[in-house]
Design a protein around this motif. Structure first.
Motif, PDB file in Angstrom:
ATOM      1  N   THR A  38       0.858  -1.177   0.000  1.00  0.00           N
ATOM      2  CA  THR A  38       0.000   0.000   0.000  1.00  0.00           C
ATOM      3  C   THR A  38       0.899   1.234   0.000  1.00  0.00           C
ATOM      4  N   LEU A  57      -1.085  -0.147  -3.967  1.00  0.00           N
ATOM      5  CA  LEU A  57      -2.518  -0.031  -3.685  1.00  0.00           C
ATOM      6  C   LEU A  57      -2.739   1.173  -2.785  1.00  0.00           C
ATOM      7  N   GLY A  59      -4.935   2.025  -0.612  1.00  0.00           N
ATOM      8  CA  GLY A  59      -5.999   1.290   0.056  1.00  0.00           C
ATOM      9  C   GLY A  59      -6.875   2.210   0.895  1.00  0.00           C
ATOM     10  N   ASP A  60      -8.103   1.723   1.136  1.00  0.00           N
ATOM     11  CA  ASP A  60      -8.938   2.448   2.098  1.00  0.00           C
ATOM     12  C   ASP A  60      -8.396   2.234   3.516  1.00  0.00           C
ATOM     13  N   SER A  61      -7.342   1.409   3.632  1.00  0.00           N
ATOM     14  CA  SER A  61      -6.616   1.328   4.907  1.00  0.00           C
ATOM     15  C   SER A  61      -5.965   2.667   5.225  1.00  0.00           C
ATOM     16  N   ASP A  99      -8.412   2.014  -4.426  1.00  0.00           N
ATOM     17  CA  ASP A  99      -9.381   1.211  -3.680  1.00  0.00           C
ATOM     18  C   ASP A  99     -10.720   1.947  -3.619  1.00  0.00           C
ATOM     19  N   LYS A 129      -9.917  -1.307  -7.239  1.00  0.00           N
ATOM     20  CA  LYS A 129     -10.155  -2.548  -6.481  1.00  0.00           C
ATOM     21  C   LYS A 129     -11.466  -2.382  -5.728  1.00  0.00           C
ATOM     22  N   HIS A 153     -11.294  -8.561  -4.511  1.00  0.00           N
ATOM     23  CA  HIS A 153     -10.805  -8.742  -3.137  1.00  0.00           C
ATOM     24  C   HIS A 153     -11.813  -9.620  -2.404  1.00  0.00           C
TER      25      HIS A 153
HETATM   26  O1  KIV Z   1      -7.027  -1.108   2.008  1.00  0.00           O
HETATM   27  C1  KIV Z   1      -6.150  -1.993   1.995  1.00  0.00           C
HETATM   28  O2  KIV Z   1      -5.002  -1.781   2.391  1.00  0.00           O
HETATM   29  C2  KIV Z   1      -6.531  -3.294   1.478  1.00  0.00           C
HETATM   30  C3  KIV Z   1      -5.552  -4.415   1.599  1.00  0.00           C
HETATM   31  C4  KIV Z   1      -5.434  -4.875   2.990  1.00  0.00           C
HETATM   32  C5  KIV Z   1      -5.911  -5.521   0.698  1.00  0.00           C
HETATM   33  O3  KIV Z   1      -7.602  -3.457   0.986  1.00  0.00           O
END
Ligand code: KIV
Length: 280
Positions: A38, A57, A59-61, A99, A129, A153
């Motif tokens: 990420t 990525l 990510g929404d993380s 994401d 994603k 995912h």
């Molecule tokens: O948002 C994110 O980091 C994710 C990964 C954990 C796959 O979706």
């Protein structure tokens, strides 16, 4: 897909070659592992890109790594767009995946397409994603039909944390049948790759053997076609417990904490700034 292989190796004359969806497919065919991290900002994006990480990525993380939320649920498209633009603008080789956050695609295929188009037009990302297997196949198909690559995912999907009853490993026992059905559904819908999060290694092996598209593990063991980690976990920035599947490759929290203490001590002692840091 390291720099030593033909799928994205840097060349002194023309700069690094952009990773594309076909390189994911070729990597699976040739048994070359795909790597992803990420990233939420231009500085880490540049570092990871230059290190040869194949895809980044956004990510929404970002919710619990950048934006100060406890989960990914409150994250919005408007919050992720500037982060994604920063990452996409900083890389030369890596493939950038945006994401789609909770609430931006569940209403149906048209909503999903609208969100995907926003990410593609406003950020420079190369793919989107979204979470969900069978339940998201219509959304995936609609986006792919419009020419936008989709990374699926399945397994543990953090946006459904409450529906799943917490951070629970997916695909154990009878759950394997649903996981396989989800994997087949996203492939049939046109996804170019699928993330398997927190599933038993043997289940991930079975899916990897069954599918034509590459599988990317986040806590799904070694038998997948690639590996993905949240960079802050991997680099030792995340406070508290980190998941069992994460191997830490650095102690950035320790390094930054020590630097902050050293600087504070220098300021207190009058050692910083010295003459070399001051203008005449
Ligand atoms: O948002 C994110 O980091 C994710 C990964 C954990 C796959 O979706």
């Amino acid at each position: 897909m390291s720099e030593q292989n033909p799928y994205g190796g840097a060349s002194a004359s023309d700069g690094p070659k952009r990773v594309r969806t076909r390189h994911f497919q070729n990597a699976k065919r040739d048994g070359i592992k795909i790597t992803g991290l990420t990233s939420y900002d231009q500085l880490t994006a540049r570092i990871f890109d230059e290190a040869g990480i194949d895809f980044l990525l956004v990510g929404d993380s970002a919710g619990n790594n950048v934006l100060g939320y406890e989960t990914t649920l409150p994250v919005t498209v408007d919050e992720l767009i500037p982060l994604t633009r920063a990452v996409a603008g900083a890389v030369q080789r890596a493939f950038v995946v945006a994401d789609m956050p909770f609430g931006s695609y569940e209403n149906g295929a048209e909503e999903a397409l609208h969100t995907a188009v926003r990410f593609m037009k406003e950020t420079g990302a190369h793919a989107v994603k979204l979470e969900g297997g069978e339940r998201s196949h219509k959304q995936i198909r609609r986006i792919v039909q419009s020419g936008i690559p989709v990374m699926a995912h399945i397994g543990y999907t953090p946006q459904s944390e409450h529906g799943l009853g917490g951070h629970i490993i997916q695909g154990r026992g009878e759950g394997l049948e649903q996981l396989l059905a989800d994997a087949v559904a996203v492939q049939e819908a046109g996804a170019f790759a699928v993330v398997l999060e927190m599933v038993p290694a043997d289940a991930a092996r079975q899916i990897t053997e069954r599918l034509d598209i590459p599988t990317i593990s986040v806590g799904a063991g070694p038998h997948t076609d690639g590996q993905l980690l949240v960079w802050t976990d991997w680099a030792g920035l995340t406070p508290g417990r980190i998941p069992k599947f994460v191997k830490q490759y650095a102690d950035l929290a320790g390094v930054l904490g020590a630097a902050a203490k050293a600087w504070q001590a220098d300021v207190s002692a009058g050692v910083y700034p010295g003459p070399e840091h001051s203008y005449e």
